[in-house]
Design a protein around this motif. Sequence first.
Motif, PDB file in Angstrom:
ATOM      1  N   ALA A  20       0.849  -1.208  -0.052  1.00 35.46           N
ATOM      2  CA  ALA A  20       0.046   0.081  -0.069  1.00 35.46           C
ATOM      3  C   ALA A  20       0.845   1.209  -0.025  1.00 35.46           C
ATOM      4  CB  ALA A  20      -0.996  -0.066   1.115  1.00 35.46           C
ATOM      5  N   VAL A  21       1.978   1.243   0.655  1.00 34.34           N
ATOM      6  CA  VAL A  21       2.836   2.361   0.725  1.00 34.34           C
ATOM      7  C   VAL A  21       3.504   2.665  -0.578  1.00 34.34           C
ATOM      8  CG1 VAL A  21       5.224   1.523   1.413  1.00 34.34           C
ATOM      9  CG2 VAL A  21       4.250   3.416   2.445  1.00 34.34           C
ATOM     10  N   LEU A  22       3.403   1.637  -1.827  1.00 32.80           N
ATOM     11  CA  LEU A  22       4.227   1.852  -2.906  1.00 32.80           C
ATOM     12  C   LEU A  22       4.089   3.206  -3.581  1.00 32.80           C
ATOM     13  CD1 LEU A  22       4.339  -1.777  -4.192  1.00 32.80           C
ATOM     14  CD2 LEU A  22       6.251  -0.577  -3.562  1.00 32.80           C
ATOM     15  N   PRO A  23       2.454   3.583  -3.903  1.00 30.55           N
ATOM     16  CA  PRO A  23       2.387   4.670  -4.428  1.00 30.55           C
ATOM     17  C   PRO A  23       3.014   6.133  -3.819  1.00 30.55           C
ATOM     18  CG  PRO A  23       0.454   3.430  -4.366  1.00 30.55           C
ATOM     19  CD  PRO A  23       1.451   2.908  -3.231  1.00 30.55           C
ATOM     20  N   LEU A  24       2.954   6.375  -2.643  1.00 29.03           N
ATOM     21  CA  LEU A  24       3.729   7.411  -2.039  1.00 29.03           C
ATOM     22  C   LEU A  24       5.236   7.160  -2.196  1.00 29.03           C
ATOM     23  CD1 LEU A  24       3.505  10.254  -0.634  1.00 29.03           C
ATOM     24  CD2 LEU A  24       3.648   8.894   1.668  1.00 29.03           C
ATOM     25  N   ALA A  25       5.813   5.985  -1.817  1.00 33.52           N
ATOM     26  CA  ALA A  25       7.346   5.790  -1.944  1.00 33.52           C
ATOM     27  C   ALA A  25       7.586   6.133  -3.479  1.00 33.52           C
ATOM     28  CB  ALA A  25       7.428   4.194  -1.570  1.00 33.52           C
ATOM     29  N   THR A  26       6.990   5.842  -4.533  1.00 27.78           N
ATOM     30  CA  THR A  26       7.243   5.987  -5.773  1.00 27.78           C
ATOM     31  C   THR A  26       7.472   7.510  -6.095  1.00 27.78           C
ATOM     32  OG1 THR A  26       6.046   4.188  -6.709  1.00 27.78           O
ATOM     33  CG2 THR A  26       6.483   5.839  -8.164  1.00 27.78           C
ATOM     34  N   VAL A  27       6.485   8.454  -5.315  1.00 34.07           N
ATOM     35  CA  VAL A  27       6.480   9.785  -5.934  1.00 34.07           C
ATOM     36  C   VAL A  27       7.837  10.548  -4.961  1.00 34.07           C
ATOM     37  CG1 VAL A  27       5.548  12.095  -5.206  1.00 34.07           C
ATOM     38  CG2 VAL A  27       4.009   9.973  -5.930  1.00 34.07           C
ATOM     39  N   LEU A  28       7.945   9.773  -3.659  1.00 29.65           N
ATOM     40  CA  LEU A  28       9.073  10.547  -3.131  1.00 29.65           C
ATOM     41  C   LEU A  28      10.235  10.057  -3.553  1.00 29.65           C
ATOM     42  CD1 LEU A  28       7.693  10.243   0.505  1.00 29.65           C
ATOM     43  CD2 LEU A  28       7.774  12.119  -1.043  1.00 29.65           C
ATOM     44  N   VAL A  29      10.624   8.912  -4.023  1.00 31.60           N
ATOM     45  CA  VAL A  29      11.834   8.244  -4.648  1.00 31.60           C
ATOM     46  C   VAL A  29      11.981   9.098  -6.200  1.00 31.60           C
ATOM     47  CG1 VAL A  29      13.243   6.364  -5.698  1.00 31.60           C
ATOM     48  CG2 VAL A  29      11.980   6.043  -3.452  1.00 31.60           C
ATOM     49  N   LEU A  30      11.258   9.077  -6.907  1.00 33.22           N
ATOM     50  CA  LEU A  30      11.268   9.948  -8.109  1.00 33.22           C
ATOM     51  C   LEU A  30      11.673  11.161  -7.870  1.00 33.22           C
ATOM     52  CD1 LEU A  30       8.448   8.343 -10.236  1.00 33.22           C
ATOM     53  CD2 LEU A  30      10.776   7.786 -10.362  1.00 33.22           C
ATOM     54  N   LEU A  31      10.915  12.104  -6.909  1.00 26.34           N
ATOM     55  CA  LEU A  31      11.129  13.260  -6.533  1.00 26.34           C
ATOM     56  C   LEU A  31      12.558  13.375  -6.075  1.00 26.34           C
ATOM     57  CD1 LEU A  31       8.097  14.945  -5.087  1.00 26.34           C
ATOM     58  CD2 LEU A  31       9.193  15.592  -7.443  1.00 26.34           C
ATOM     59  N   GLY A  32      12.943  12.825  -4.834  1.00 29.32           N
ATOM     60  CA  GLY A  32      14.245  12.883  -4.013  1.00 29.32           C
ATOM     61  C   GLY A  32      15.339  12.314  -4.639  1.00 29.32           C
ATOM     62  N   GLY A  33      15.269  11.178  -5.418  1.00 33.99           N
ATOM     63  CA  GLY A  33      16.461  10.471  -5.525  1.00 33.99           C
ATOM     64  C   GLY A  33      16.627  10.458  -7.143  1.00 33.99           C
ATOM     65  N   ILE A  34      15.691  10.413  -8.058  1.00 34.37           N
ATOM     66  CA  ILE A  34      15.935  10.441  -9.633  1.00 34.37           C
ATOM     67  C   ILE A  34      15.822  11.690 -10.027  1.00 34.37           C
ATOM     68  CG2 ILE A  34      15.027   9.438 -11.725  1.00 34.37           C
ATOM     69  CD1 ILE A  34      14.017   7.069 -10.508  1.00 34.37           C
ATOM     70  N   ARG A  35      15.093  12.752  -9.264  1.00 29.85           N
ATOM     71  CA  ARG A  35      14.788  14.134  -9.612  1.00 29.85           C
ATOM     72  C   ARG A  35      14.390  14.426 -10.808  1.00 29.85           C
ATOM     73  NH1 ARG A  35      20.907  16.894  -8.311  1.00 29.85           N
ATOM     74  NH2 ARG A  35      21.302  15.463  -6.502  1.00 29.85           N
ATOM     75  N   MET A  36      13.129  13.541 -10.673  1.00 24.71           N
ATOM     76  CA  MET A  36      12.112  13.516 -11.979  1.00 24.71           C
ATOM     77  C   MET A  36      11.283  14.967 -11.684  1.00 24.71           C
ATOM     78  SD  MET A  36       9.235  10.871 -13.229  1.00 24.71           S
ATOM     79  CE  MET A  36      10.432   9.882 -13.730  1.00 24.71           C
ATOM     80  N   LYS A  37      10.731  15.524 -12.722  1.00 24.18           N
ATOM     81  CA  LYS A  37       9.819  16.567 -12.622  1.00 24.18           C
ATOM     82  C   LYS A  37       8.496  16.397 -11.731  1.00 24.18           C
ATOM     83  CE  LYS A  37      11.333  19.095 -16.644  1.00 24.18           C
ATOM     84  NZ  LYS A  37      10.766  19.800 -18.114  1.00 24.18           N
ATOM     85  N   ALA A  38       8.114  16.985 -10.896  1.00 22.88           N
ATOM     86  CA  ALA A  38       7.086  16.861  -9.978  1.00 22.88           C
ATOM     87  C   ALA A  38       5.585  16.298 -10.758  1.00 22.88           C
ATOM     88  CB  ALA A  38       6.701  17.884  -8.992  1.00 22.88           C
ATOM     89  N   HIS A  39       5.465  16.972 -11.902  1.00 18.92           N
ATOM     90  CA  HIS A  39       4.173  16.419 -12.377  1.00 18.92           C
ATOM     91  C   HIS A  39       4.212  14.979 -12.832  1.00 18.92           C
ATOM     92  CE1 HIS A  39       6.275  18.820 -15.482  1.00 18.92           C
ATOM     93  NE2 HIS A  39       5.445  18.102 -16.328  1.00 18.92           N
ATOM     94  N   HIS A  40       5.450  14.685 -13.478  1.00 21.42           N
ATOM     95  CA  HIS A  40       5.662  13.298 -14.092  1.00 21.42           C
ATOM     96  C   HIS A  40       5.720  12.228 -12.700  1.00 21.42           C
ATOM     97  CE1 HIS A  40       7.854  15.211 -17.695  1.00 21.42           C
ATOM     98  NE2 HIS A  40       6.321  15.288 -17.918  1.00 21.42           N
ATOM     99  N   ALA A  41       6.327  12.693 -11.532  1.00 21.94           N
ATOM    100  CA  ALA A  41       6.397  11.625 -10.702  1.00 21.94           C
ATOM    101  C   ALA A  41       5.001  11.519 -10.005  1.00 21.94           C
ATOM    102  CB  ALA A  41       7.371  12.317  -9.654  1.00 21.94           C
ATOM    103  N   ALA A  42       4.266  12.521  -9.995  1.00 23.52           N
ATOM    104  CA  ALA A  42       2.989  12.334  -9.358  1.00 23.52           C
ATOM    105  C   ALA A  42       2.195  11.443 -10.197  1.00 23.52           C
ATOM    106  CB  ALA A  42       2.194  13.987  -9.236  1.00 23.52           C
ATOM    107  N   LEU A  43       2.008  11.798 -11.510  1.00 20.34           N
ATOM    108  CA  LEU A  43       1.206  10.898 -12.327  1.00 20.34           C
ATOM    109  C   LEU A  43       1.875   9.321 -12.495  1.00 20.34           C
ATOM    110  CD1 LEU A  43       1.376  13.364 -15.610  1.00 20.34           C
ATOM    111  CD2 LEU A  43      -0.764  12.776 -14.327  1.00 20.34           C
ATOM    112  N   LEU A  44       2.965   9.096 -12.240  1.00 20.95           N
ATOM    113  CA  LEU A  44       3.449   7.647 -11.983  1.00 20.95           C
ATOM    114  C   LEU A  44       2.926   7.153 -10.743  1.00 20.95           C
ATOM    115  CD1 LEU A  44       6.929   7.777 -13.762  1.00 20.95           C
ATOM    116  CD2 LEU A  44       5.038   6.800 -14.694  1.00 20.95           C
ATOM    117  N   GLY A  45       3.074   7.899  -9.714  1.00 14.56           N
ATOM    118  CA  GLY A  45       2.601   7.706  -8.509  1.00 14.56           C
ATOM    119  C   GLY A  45       1.147   7.258  -8.481  1.00 14.56           C
ATOM    120  N   LEU A  46       0.322   8.080  -9.309  1.00 14.70           N
ATOM    121  CA  LEU A  46      -1.147   7.730  -9.479  1.00 14.70           C
ATOM    122  C   LEU A  46      -1.361   6.536 -10.284  1.00 14.70           C
ATOM    123  CD1 LEU A  46      -3.989   8.493  -9.512  1.00 14.70           C
ATOM    124  CD2 LEU A  46      -3.744   9.961 -11.572  1.00 14.70           C
ATOM    125  N   LEU A  47      -0.382   6.387 -11.182  1.00 16.43           N
ATOM    126  CA  LEU A  47      -0.648   5.062 -11.875  1.00 16.43           C
ATOM    127  C   LEU A  47      -0.390   3.649 -10.986  1.00 16.43           C
ATOM    128  CD1 LEU A  47      -0.912   3.505 -14.568  1.00 16.43           C
ATOM    129  CD2 LEU A  47       1.636   3.859 -15.110  1.00 16.43           C
TER     130      LEU A  47
END
Length: 537
Positions: A20-47
């Motif tokens: 269950a924690v995977l969606p939020l973890a996805t957003v935070l890792v993509l933002l803080g680790g991979i440095r992906m743009k926020a709207h892309h990270a949020a859309l992938l987290g939503l997926l």
Amino acid sequence: MFVQELAPLAGSLGLSALVAVLPLATVLVLLGGIRMKAHHAALLGLLVALVVAIAVYQTPVVQAISSGLQGAAFGLFPIMWIVVNALWIYRITVRTGHFDVLRRSFGRVSDDPRIQGLLIAFCFGALMEALAGFGAPVAISSVMLVALGFTPVRAAVLALVANTAPVAFGAMGTPVVTLAQVTGIPLDTVSSIVGRQTPLLALFVPLLLVIIIDGRRGLRETWVPALVCGIAFGVVQFAASNFVSAQLADIAAALAGAGALVLLPATRKPARQEVRASVLTGVATETLDRPEDRGEIVRAYLPYLLIIVIFSLGQVPPVKRLLDAATWKFHWAGLDVAASNGKPVSGNTFSLPFLNTGGTLVLIAGILTVVALRVPARDSVREWGATVHELRFAILTVTSVLALAYVMNLSGQTTTIGYLIAGAGAALAFLSPVLGWFGVAVSGSDTSANALFGALQVTAAHQAGLSPELLASANSSGGVLGKMISPQNLSIACAAVQLPGEEGSLLRKVLPWSVGLLLVMCLIVAGQSTILSWMLP
């Protein structure tokens, strides 16, 4: 009807929570680790949230998608509605030159950037949180700091970290009012306990702000004004929340903190040139000695005075009832969700408060500002459109994050995580703020986290033999520290200071402060459940 299941994965609450924690973890890792743009990270987290909801929690596809659409709608209204209108007022004042007058006015209180940071990020930001909330304090105070010469990154970090102590009583007390409603605990009780927790944060936050601004030198040279400001804020917030009104706690505290700074003689001590040179590397402030017409000063403060007056009038009972009447509540199409106990969840319905919402009240203040400053209607409309265009990626990010949060909430993912933490037994007093912190990190709203986990905290407290009033309040107090790492608030900060795509960089800078202050709050609540129980009403 779709009935949520707490442990859909092999009947294990732990395994289910891990998924269950995977969606939020996805957003935070993509933002803080991979440095992906926020709207892309949020859309992938939503997926990811949709996949987990449908494949693991067996949420019907239509209901999963519908819950995401409802979250996106909430992201647009009321959240981005207030941010757009707040930034629109800012753009109007910039266009007319009154923002420069306001900047110089703040600068004259003290030419020390560390004091200016406290006055704007902590005190003025708290006032905006008290009146509006939902991202407006971060948006407005960060652009004011940039105008004073702070770098965009430092301004955004200051605004995010400062937006902590006032959050539980923000938006005219909405978070604690919501907490009282969902838990059945009297508002006076909730307000009193939260008012004996968050004021303690106010002692730390100003000290952290001067460290962020100027490191050890800042703490060594300005710890007295920072501590005086924090004490004044904390004492008044405690007194107002316990003995006056939860709705007025932050307004009184913000004014007290600012007043303490203004009246303190050390505040007016000129800053050394090397301090200003090392801290202010953005817009120059050499025009502070320019004489100002009194009428221009009044007009510069007018938008914010109008906001205070309009929001205050909105709390007068007859006016509030009139505004509340213009609210449309309806069943959200495609949703028929029940909690694990079989009772329908509140998320099946959606509310559109057309008038009694922060964005509309700020819009009214903006229209009056346009009239008072004699801005042509065509120019004001053009500025509003330009504001929406400037915030387009922030709007996409916020709507995606709220869609993610609603999918997690309505599918049962967030409840699974909550029940896992609530099962901590004797350690629950220490961990209860973490639950609120997590809820705000997901949703960006202390109100939403209280609505989500407030009743759960009460149930868990009864099972563990702890005070339900204490744990419910800890949910709100811990939640305020998750706001600075919420993707939607990071996106708002980046949009305000024109740092598109830098949400990951901001996350890395504020995460240590968020976790450190959360630990302090966990220790406070754990102490109040045992040796510090005398602190409770």
